[in-house]
Enzyme design. Sequence first.
Site, PDB file in Angstrom:
ATOM      1  N   GLU A 281      -3.737  17.926 -25.311  1.00 13.02           N
ATOM      2  CA  GLU A 281      -2.848  18.742 -24.466  1.00 13.02           C
ATOM      3  C   GLU A 281      -2.624  18.001 -23.129  1.00 13.02           C
ATOM      4  OE1 GLU A 281      -4.934  22.337 -23.492  1.00 13.02           O
ATOM      5  OE2 GLU A 281      -3.155  23.390 -22.778  1.00 13.02           O
TER       6      GLU A 281
ATOM      7  N   LYS B  27       3.569  26.374 -25.663  1.00 10.12           N
ATOM      8  CA  LYS B  27       2.340  27.158 -25.861  1.00 10.12           C
ATOM      9  C   LYS B  27       2.587  28.661 -25.664  1.00 10.12           C
ATOM     10  CE  LYS B  27      -2.513  26.893 -24.237  1.00 10.12           C
ATOM     11  NZ  LYS B  27      -3.405  26.126 -23.336  1.00 10.12           N
TER      12      LYS B  27
ATOM     13  N   CYS C 120      -4.222  24.254 -27.887  1.00 12.13           N
ATOM     14  CA  CYS C 120      -5.498  24.687 -27.328  1.00 12.13           C
ATOM     15  C   CYS C 120      -5.774  26.186 -27.504  1.00 12.13           C
ATOM     16  CB  CYS C 120      -5.598  24.243 -25.867  1.00 12.13           C
ATOM     17  SG  CYS C 120      -7.333  24.103 -25.353  1.00 12.13           S
TER      18      CYS C 120
HETATM   19  C1  ACM Z   1      -6.915  25.607 -22.838  1.00 16.17           C
HETATM   20  O1  ACM Z   1      -6.157  26.347 -23.446  1.00 16.17           O
HETATM   21  N1  ACM Z   1      -6.532  24.428 -22.406  1.00 16.17           N
HETATM   22  C2  ACM Z   1      -8.302  26.007 -22.584  1.00 16.17           C
END
Ligand code: ACM
Length: 276
Positions: free
Chosen positions: A43, A114, A147
């Site tokens: 990420e 995301k 993530c």
């Molecule tokens: C995250 O979502 N980078 C902990």
Amino acid sequence: MHSSTHRVAAVQTEPRFGELEANLAALDDALRGVEADLIVLPELCSTGYTFLDRAEAHAHAETFPSGPLGERLCAWSKRTGGMIVAGFAERDGDAVYNAAAIVAAGQPLGVYRKLHLFGFERECFDRGQGPLRVFEHAGLRVGVMICFDWIFPEAARALALGGADVIAHPSNLVLPGWCQQAMLVRALENRVFTVTANRVGREHRDPRPALAFTGTSRIAGPDGRPLADGPEHDTTVLTASIDTAVSRCKTLSSGNDLFVERRPELYGRWSDPNPQ
Ligand code: ACM
């Protein structure tokens, strides 16, 4: 007709906050010699993670595919001939997203933004509005999440129902090993492969608390076992061979079909945002 076996890789790096050129050079080094049909990078792999606010995230973000990371990704994937999924800060007009770029064989395929932002990310990024997408290249179907999406099993389930053989999962994990454990279950419960590419190192940007990233990138198989694990503190590349004949068979040894025997008509009541 494509072979059903594919090579996948997770690249575990240590980005330096705000040092775009150094981070791109480190990625260039890490990718040298990596031959894989799917390569997953962490990420926010070109910028670092701990933005202080939206304005800073926007200033470091790039457009896709014409930004510096996007252009490198296209060049790297032209060399490998395969797919690369990489987390980055994406700018789209005034909006800024914690996103993943998807490229294959030198061409941009798309972007995933995301859906579930972690903690302070909500002060820095706009929430993605979906959809969760599965990208196909050379016979391999790759679903993408980022993530913290891992803690919502619906994300992995939606990607599996969408036909993913493998879930590419760029990450900057900071919780103590929970995700690495959970990904074995995400793989098992959906009978897919998962490739979590995490980062290592530490960031401390006042006034935010210091963050220690947990490394231990993991490739998991549909039997709920790890196929490859990275170290906790060092950069590395891990690889595994996967077979889409396995991820496309949803029948367990008991004869139960994981997808056919779902009963979504009975799950709806709890999907209501305000269940009675
Ligand atoms: C995250 O979502 N980078 C902990």
